[in-house]
Design an enzyme around this catalytic site. Sequence first.
Site, PDB file in Angstrom:
ATOM      1  N   ARG A   1      -6.279  16.234   2.731  1.00 60.14           N
ATOM      2  CA  ARG A   1      -5.204  15.306   3.099  1.00 60.14           C
ATOM      3  C   ARG A   1      -3.859  15.809   2.558  1.00 60.14           C
ATOM      4  O   ARG A   1      -3.082  15.059   1.988  1.00 60.14           O
ATOM      5  CB  ARG A   1      -5.489  13.894   2.578  1.00 60.14           C
ATOM      6  CG  ARG A   1      -4.839  12.835   3.454  1.00 60.14           C
ATOM      7  CD  ARG A   1      -4.854  11.460   2.822  1.00 60.14           C
ATOM      8  NE  ARG A   1      -4.325  10.469   3.742  1.00 60.14           N
ATOM      9  CZ  ARG A   1      -3.827   9.316   3.378  1.00 60.14           C
ATOM     10  NH1 ARG A   1      -3.805   8.968   2.113  1.00 60.14           N
ATOM     11  NH2 ARG A   1      -3.369   8.480   4.264  1.00 60.14           N
TER      12      ARG A   1
ATOM     13  N   ASN B   1      -7.805  10.364  -2.575  1.00 61.39           N
ATOM     14  CA  ASN B   1      -8.093  10.610  -1.169  1.00 61.39           C
ATOM     15  C   ASN B   1      -8.605  11.982  -0.793  1.00 61.39           C
ATOM     16  O   ASN B   1      -8.460  12.381   0.367  1.00 61.39           O
ATOM     17  CB  ASN B   1      -6.839  10.329  -0.355  1.00 61.39           C
ATOM     18  CG  ASN B   1      -6.794   8.873   0.071  1.00 61.39           C
ATOM     19  OD1 ASN B   1      -7.733   8.390   0.683  1.00 61.39           O
ATOM     20  ND2 ASN B   1      -5.730   8.183  -0.268  1.00 61.39           N
TER      21      ASN B   1
ATOM     22  N   ASP C   1       0.849  -1.203   0.000  1.00 59.21           N
ATOM     23  CA  ASP C   1       0.000   0.000   0.000  1.00 59.21           C
ATOM     24  C   ASP C   1       0.886   1.254   0.000  1.00 59.21           C
ATOM     25  O   ASP C   1       2.059   1.214  -0.409  1.00 59.21           O
ATOM     26  CB  ASP C   1      -0.961  -0.064   1.207  1.00 59.21           C
ATOM     27  CG  ASP C   1      -2.264   0.671   0.964  1.00 59.21           C
ATOM     28  OD1 ASP C   1      -2.269   1.909   1.093  1.00 59.21           O
ATOM     29  OD2 ASP C   1      -3.287   0.029   0.628  1.00 59.21           O
ATOM     30  N   ASP C   2       0.336   2.345   0.462  1.00 58.74           N
ATOM     31  CA  ASP C   2       1.000   3.648   0.459  1.00 58.74           C
ATOM     32  C   ASP C   2       2.372   3.580   1.149  1.00 58.74           C
ATOM     33  O   ASP C   2       2.603   2.730   2.001  1.00 58.74           O
ATOM     34  CB  ASP C   2       0.091   4.614   1.236  1.00 58.74           C
ATOM     35  CG  ASP C   2       0.375   6.058   0.928  1.00 58.74           C
ATOM     36  OD1 ASP C   2       1.372   6.338   0.261  1.00 58.74           O
ATOM     37  OD2 ASP C   2      -0.426   6.913   1.372  1.00 58.74           O
TER      38      ASP C   2
ATOM     39  N   ASP D   1     -12.809   2.609   4.550  1.00 57.63           N
ATOM     40  CA  ASP D   1     -11.629   2.628   5.416  1.00 57.63           C
ATOM     41  C   ASP D   1     -11.976   2.142   6.814  1.00 57.63           C
ATOM     42  O   ASP D   1     -11.084   1.914   7.631  1.00 57.63           O
ATOM     43  CB  ASP D   1     -11.061   4.049   5.516  1.00 57.63           C
ATOM     44  CG  ASP D   1     -10.026   4.311   4.431  1.00 57.63           C
ATOM     45  OD1 ASP D   1      -9.766   3.399   3.625  1.00 57.63           O
ATOM     46  OD2 ASP D   1      -9.478   5.429   4.390  1.00 57.63           O
TER      47      ASP D   1
ATOM     48  N   CYS E   1     -10.585   2.724  -5.103  1.00 55.88           N
ATOM     49  CA  CYS E   1     -10.587   3.175  -3.711  1.00 55.88           C
ATOM     50  C   CYS E   1     -10.642   4.701  -3.752  1.00 55.88           C
ATOM     51  O   CYS E   1     -10.079   5.313  -4.654  1.00 55.88           O
ATOM     52  CB  CYS E   1      -9.293   2.700  -3.046  1.00 55.88           C
ATOM     53  SG  CYS E   1      -9.090   3.243  -1.344  1.00 55.88           S
TER      54      CYS E   1
ATOM     55  N   LYS F   1      -4.179  -1.001  -6.666  1.00 57.51           N
ATOM     56  CA  LYS F   1      -5.217  -0.334  -5.866  1.00 57.51           C
ATOM     57  C   LYS F   1      -5.142   1.149  -6.217  1.00 57.51           C
ATOM     58  O   LYS F   1      -4.141   1.812  -5.947  1.00 57.51           O
ATOM     59  CB  LYS F   1      -4.942  -0.551  -4.381  1.00 57.51           C
ATOM     60  CG  LYS F   1      -5.931   0.150  -3.458  1.00 57.51           C
ATOM     61  CD  LYS F   1      -5.629  -0.213  -2.004  1.00 57.51           C
ATOM     62  CE  LYS F   1      -6.443   0.600  -1.024  1.00 57.51           C
ATOM     63  NZ  LYS F   1      -5.995   0.369   0.365  1.00 57.51           N
ATOM     64  N   TRP F   2      -6.187   1.645  -6.858  1.00 62.25           N
ATOM     65  CA  TRP F   2      -6.220   3.007  -7.396  1.00 62.25           C
ATOM     66  C   TRP F   2      -6.990   3.886  -6.420  1.00 62.25           C
ATOM     67  O   TRP F   2      -8.205   3.807  -6.347  1.00 62.25           O
ATOM     68  CB  TRP F   2      -6.890   2.993  -8.764  1.00 62.25           C
ATOM     69  CG  TRP F   2      -6.927   4.303  -9.482  1.00 62.25           C
ATOM     70  CD1 TRP F   2      -7.448   5.476  -9.048  1.00 62.25           C
ATOM     71  CD2 TRP F   2      -6.424   4.557 -10.795  1.00 62.25           C
ATOM     72  NE1 TRP F   2      -7.307   6.452  -9.999  1.00 62.25           N
ATOM     73  CE2 TRP F   2      -6.681   5.908 -11.090  1.00 62.25           C
ATOM     74  CE3 TRP F   2      -5.780   3.775 -11.759  1.00 62.25           C
ATOM     75  CZ2 TRP F   2      -6.334   6.496 -12.303  1.00 62.25           C
ATOM     76  CZ3 TRP F   2      -5.438   4.354 -12.965  1.00 62.25           C
ATOM     77  CH2 TRP F   2      -5.711   5.702 -13.230  1.00 62.25           C
ATOM     78  N   ASP F   3      -6.269   4.736  -5.714  1.00 60.71           N
ATOM     79  CA  ASP F   3      -6.892   5.523  -4.645  1.00 60.71           C
ATOM     80  C   ASP F   3      -7.103   6.973  -5.096  1.00 60.71           C
ATOM     81  O   ASP F   3      -6.503   7.433  -6.080  1.00 60.71           O
ATOM     82  CB  ASP F   3      -5.957   5.482  -3.420  1.00 60.71           C
ATOM     83  CG  ASP F   3      -6.699   5.627  -2.107  1.00 60.71           C
ATOM     84  OD1 ASP F   3      -7.834   6.097  -2.118  1.00 60.71           O
ATOM     85  OD2 ASP F   3      -6.122   5.268  -1.072  1.00 60.71           O
TER      86      ASP F   3
END
Length: 731
Positions: free
Chosen positions: A443, A480, A366-367, A548, A526, A476-478
């Site tokens: 964010r 935010n 992930d990130d 989340d 996401c 995983k295409w986020d």
Amino acid sequence: MITDYPDLNCICIDAASWSYQIEVRHRRYILHRYFGPKMQRPAEIPFSRYLGKNYGSIHPDSEFPEFSYEAELLEYSSPGKGDYRIPAFLGSRNDGSPVFWFTYVSHRIVSGACEIPGLPSVYALPEDRAQTLELLCRDDSSGLEVTLCYTVLPEYDILLRWCRYTNNGSNPVFLHRAASICLDIDRSSYDLLTLQGAYARERIPARIPACRGITSFSSLRGISSHHQNPFLGVLAPETTEHSGMAMGLLLVYSGNHCFEIEVDAYGGMRIVGGMHDQSFSWKLIPGESLHTPQVIMTRCDDGMHGMSRRFHEIIRTRLCRGPWRDRPRPVLANSWEASYFRFTRDDIVSLAGEAADLGIELFVLDDGWFSGRNDDTSGLGDWKTDTDKLPGGLRSLSEAIHAKGLLMGIWVEPEMVSPGSRLLTEHPDWVLGSREQQRTTGRNQLILDLTREDVQDFLIGTIDRILSDADADYIKWDANRCFGEFSSAALHPDRQGEIAPRYILGLYRVISEVVSRHPDVLFEGCAGGGGRYDPGMLAWMPQYWTSDNTDALSRISIQYGTSIVYPPVTMGAHVSAVPNHQLGRSTSLSFRGHVAQSGNLGYELDLRKLSDAQKNEVRSQVAWYKQWRDVIQFGEFFRIASFTEGEEAAWMAASRDKKRALLFCFRRLAEVSQAPGLLRLPGLCPSTRYIERTTGITAWGEELISRGFPVSWKTGDCISCVYEFTACTEE
Ligand code: GLA
């Protein structure tokens, strides 16, 4: 099937269980005649919304002086000619006039479903026997044409609606509202069902009676949003899960949207839905067209389940596409709640090793894997691997993960950029908002200006590079943050109103290009959890990170609400650590497992910290899931009980042939002197005898359906149990 009855001025659109009928009166007015249970012929009884003299009405046409728009049910509407309900269209002509009068020009019926340029839509295969009706209307004074499009997929009970605007005049026109659908209903005693929420509390069903005036449900956040899913249900007041009229409208769109519902003086109800008209204005120059997003519609008389079943089918099989549509979705482990931004290569490799040992199939980094990303204040946009954390780079990590027999997945947030990034220094105008005004952050990040083709091309190239560097099998295409400024340095002042829709068109271009270049990569959408969990994204990405909020108890309500529209195979559902990182609640591993096993199972915790006994439990959860995955992911889903009715929630998944079925039961708080009750199990076949594995109970399907199955609860809060039904005999 679509049939033209010219003698009766009627066009009938028929699906398996409903009919939709349109009247073309005097070869001029396009009226709505009927949408309801299937009829074999056109409706014939003349109907007007009011009788006798009405000094409140005006008449558009001296040739037919009795005609008044207000008295009719309409298929589309614009103001200025006597329809006072919410309009589907607002515009202004070159001379500033807001008056348009769209009248019928022609229509045609073509086979198949149509692609909508630049926008995702439901597709049809030849065996679906889909047909499309195109009704062309024109405003003679400006030359602006609108084509109302209707596609029926008869066996799916699905009607698709959208519009195409074309400027066939000689001057530009401005569109200030261009709805996808206008639906008039001759009565208004209905309930409205929507999926509402907030960050980490997405898609909670809300049902309210329709009332006099205008009610609207919308998102202006630039994303379809955690707060209001682009779905509207219309239910008869008496409709329950398995009985009564249920109609659903679902917008295939990921940006600002709005459904408005008006109950007017004559007791009728109008629904207008599509892109939101705030921050929308589109300059259409001669020769150009604008397409509206598609609305997926269905109706049935078998309750909310009937509506959900139809949505699940069409989304799973005719909206989602590509090789992953029908492939079993891998059980995954995700690094986010395991290590957030702080990890080393050794951490990731050892987490992946644990995952492989437990039977997990995909490891998602992930990130935090790229330079400058030690918290959420920096790093987005440059997408350079952090070789302090990952010496040897992504490729070498990917090799190590692949060597453990796992697929490799990676997180990206392509649309965003951190203020201190090199990308922004080099291209200060590549973000939304203007340099003269302070730009909003969310964010700690800005939003790339996807209305620009150069930015779109940059993103396509960037994701290509990350995918090949990481040799990734999954993305995983986020995304935010919500949008603030809908303004762009790249567009002319009189096109600034186009930014919200142009952003989404740009996003769809990037995603469709990336997805088609990498058909074997599994994409999971996401947006800070489920902030863009909508049909537009699902058209490209067949699964979505549901929320989340990974607390299992909260997740029951979130997954329950999500299932009103979206099938379980689209829902990412992970077991996370306790106390839960969002809510601080502790629940058992078994409870967390059962909730996550109801969707696409994943684990999002430091697997290394589990005891041997917990590891064995995870190992058996994963093994069990693989045995039942086809039923959960590709079977039919049934809601049985929700926490809004009591302390117990339950749902079922049944295989298509009804030979295997699972009943998941969850109890929130324990109560004394509570009768366990019999849960009626709708997903079974009446004439099949079933054995339930954990209790050894055998019974005919008819008894389980009509009388029910006894659930036996252990003591304690947050308790769950799963029952497994297998066919043993058929009559
Ligand atoms: C969002 C996602 C999470 C995680 C973080 C990473 O919040 O929804 O799952 O990927 O971003 O920053």
